[in-house]
Design a protein around this motif. Structure first.
Motif, PDB file in Angstrom:
ATOM      1  N   PRO A  66       0.833  -1.207   0.000  1.00 58.59           N
ATOM      2  CA  PRO A  66       0.000   0.000   0.000  1.00 58.59           C
ATOM      3  C   PRO A  66       0.866   1.254   0.000  1.00 58.59           C
ATOM      4  O   PRO A  66       2.002   1.238   0.484  1.00 58.59           O
ATOM      5  CB  PRO A  66      -0.816  -0.127   1.292  1.00 58.59           C
ATOM      6  N   PRO A  67       0.351   2.360  -0.533  1.00 58.71           N
ATOM      7  CA  PRO A  67       1.163   3.576  -0.633  1.00 58.71           C
ATOM      8  C   PRO A  67       1.422   4.221   0.721  1.00 58.71           C
ATOM      9  O   PRO A  67       0.647   4.087   1.661  1.00 58.71           O
ATOM     10  CB  PRO A  67       0.315   4.489  -1.526  1.00 58.71           C
ATOM     11  N   ALA A  68       2.543   4.923   0.785  1.00 56.74           N
ATOM     12  CA  ALA A  68       2.887   5.756   1.948  1.00 56.74           C
ATOM     13  C   ALA A  68       3.152   7.156   1.396  1.00 56.74           C
ATOM     14  O   ALA A  68       4.294   7.602   1.309  1.00 56.74           O
ATOM     15  CB  ALA A  68       4.092   5.193   2.677  1.00 56.74           C
ATOM     16  N   ARG A  69       2.090   7.836   1.001  1.00 55.63           N
ATOM     17  CA  ARG A  69       2.229   9.063   0.214  1.00 55.63           C
ATOM     18  C   ARG A  69       2.932  10.183   0.973  1.00 55.63           C
ATOM     19  O   ARG A  69       3.689  10.955   0.392  1.00 55.63           O
ATOM     20  CB  ARG A  69       0.853   9.506  -0.279  1.00 55.63           C
ATOM     21  N   GLU A  70       2.659  10.290   2.277  1.00 52.53           N
ATOM     22  CA  GLU A  70       3.316  11.349   3.049  1.00 52.53           C
ATOM     23  C   GLU A  70       4.820  11.126   3.110  1.00 52.53           C
ATOM     24  O   GLU A  70       5.600  12.074   2.982  1.00 52.53           O
ATOM     25  CB  GLU A  70       2.730  11.414   4.461  1.00 52.53           C
ATOM     26  N   ARG A  71       5.207   9.870   3.312  1.00 47.38           N
ATOM     27  CA  ARG A  71       6.643   9.565   3.316  1.00 47.38           C
ATOM     28  C   ARG A  71       7.254   9.820   1.956  1.00 47.38           C
ATOM     29  O   ARG A  71       8.344  10.399   1.857  1.00 47.38           O
ATOM     30  CB  ARG A  71       6.896   8.109   3.734  1.00 47.38           C
ATOM     31  N   ASP A  72       6.603   9.355   0.901  1.00 44.66           N
ATOM     32  CA  ASP A  72       7.151   9.565  -0.443  1.00 44.66           C
ATOM     33  C   ASP A  72       7.415  11.046  -0.702  1.00 44.66           C
ATOM     34  O   ASP A  72       8.506  11.431  -1.142  1.00 44.66           O
ATOM     35  CB  ASP A  72       6.180   9.041  -1.496  1.00 44.66           C
ATOM     36  N   ALA A  73       6.422  11.875  -0.438  1.00 39.38           N
ATOM     37  CA  ALA A  73       6.554  13.305  -0.730  1.00 39.38           C
ATOM     38  C   ALA A  73       7.660  13.945   0.108  1.00 39.38           C
ATOM     39  O   ALA A  73       8.486  14.719  -0.401  1.00 39.38           O
ATOM     40  CB  ALA A  73       5.221  14.003  -0.485  1.00 39.38           C
ATOM     41  N   TRP A  74       7.685  13.628   1.395  1.00 39.05           N
ATOM     42  CA  TRP A  74       8.669  14.220   2.307  1.00 39.05           C
ATOM     43  C   TRP A  74      10.082  13.754   1.978  1.00 39.05           C
ATOM     44  O   TRP A  74      11.013  14.572   1.887  1.00 39.05           O
ATOM     45  CB  TRP A  74       8.308  13.837   3.737  1.00 39.05           C
ATOM     46  N   GLU A  75      10.251  12.474   1.766  1.00 36.20           N
ATOM     47  CA  GLU A  75      11.597  11.952   1.528  1.00 36.20           C
ATOM     48  C   GLU A  75      12.120  12.351   0.152  1.00 36.20           C
ATOM     49  O   GLU A  75      13.329  12.601  -0.002  1.00 36.20           O
ATOM     50  CB  GLU A  75      11.608  10.438   1.727  1.00 36.20           C
TER      51      GLU A  75
END
Length: 239
Positions: free
Chosen positions: A96-105
């Motif tokens: 499943p996606p981890a969109r907040e992590r993707d954007a921040w990292e």
């Protein structure tokens, strides 16, 4: 200099490490949302001569200011990168996606590269570095996870003439847990280590950058060489 190569005059470098963000975590009597970092990461940073700052997911527009206060950045392991980030459709076995992590990292990676701050990507962090530079991922590899929640081990071989080879000049076993890997390389990246089956196990940007990604989990072992190299680079940049 101390035994770990850190300058006494400048003190220990401050290494920011990205974290998990869990909707529900339990400790003591509490069950709450939490930013989590496995204890192996600060242990490894400390053993390599650095100090750890946790970097939980935040507004990506803050990334430049955060990185400006750090001597080095580590993008930690974690969930699969959302395939839309590299222009692919999600396959059945992709997590499943981890969109907040993707954007921040991704923002942390961009800020580190833009500012010349030494950068180390671990597992997901290596994959995200590749995606940040326009590369793609293999969404599932058979046989690279021995059992759910159990780290395995296999040998990685350095590519001659690379930064990684200067850190670890001979093939060595590493702690591993992943089912995805680099497919098409991002711009300017070079491969600096392979597994026996040919899987890309490390990537890096050529000098003057200090940006290295490793597919394995050094925080789960006793080999300090990769993290020591990061802390040395962090000290060199500061001085």
């Amino acid at each position: 200099m101390t035994g770990d190569g850190v300058s006494v005059s400048t003190g220990r470098p401050l290494i920011g490490v990205s974290t998990y963000l869990e909707v529900r975590a339990s400790w003591g009597v509490w069950e709450l949302p939490a930013a989590l970092l496995p204890a192996g990461y600060p242990r490894l940073v400390r053993a390599a001569g650095g100090l750890t700052a946790m970097l939980p997911p935040d507004d990506p527009s803050y990334a430049d200011d955060v990185v400006a206060r750090l001597d080095g950045v580590v993008i930690a392991g974690g969930p699969d990168v959302e395939p839309v980030r590299y222009g692919a459709k999600r396959e059945e076995r992709t997590g499943p996606p981890a969109r907040e992590r993707d954007a921040w990292e991704l923002a942390l990676i961009e800020a580190a590269l833009a500012s010349g701050t030494p950068l180390l990507g671990i597992c997901r962090g290596m994959q995200l570095l590749n995606v940040a530079l326009g590369g793609t991922l293999v969404q599932h590899l058979e046989g690279h996870v021995e059992a759910v929640g159990v780290f395995g081990a296999h040998e990685v071989k350095p590519v001659p003439g690379t930064l990684y080879e200067s850190i670890a000049p001979t093939a060595c076993p590493v702690p591993t847990y992943h089912h995805q890997a680099v497919d098409r390389l991002g711009r300017d990246l070079i491969v600096s280590a392979h597994a026996e089956d040919g899987t890309v196990e490390a990537v890096e940007l050529p000098s003057p950058h200090w940006a290295l990604g490793v597919q394995w989990h050094p925080e789960m072992g006793e080999d300090l060489r990769v993290m020591k190299a990061l802390t040395r680079a962090a000290c060199d940049r500061r001085t």
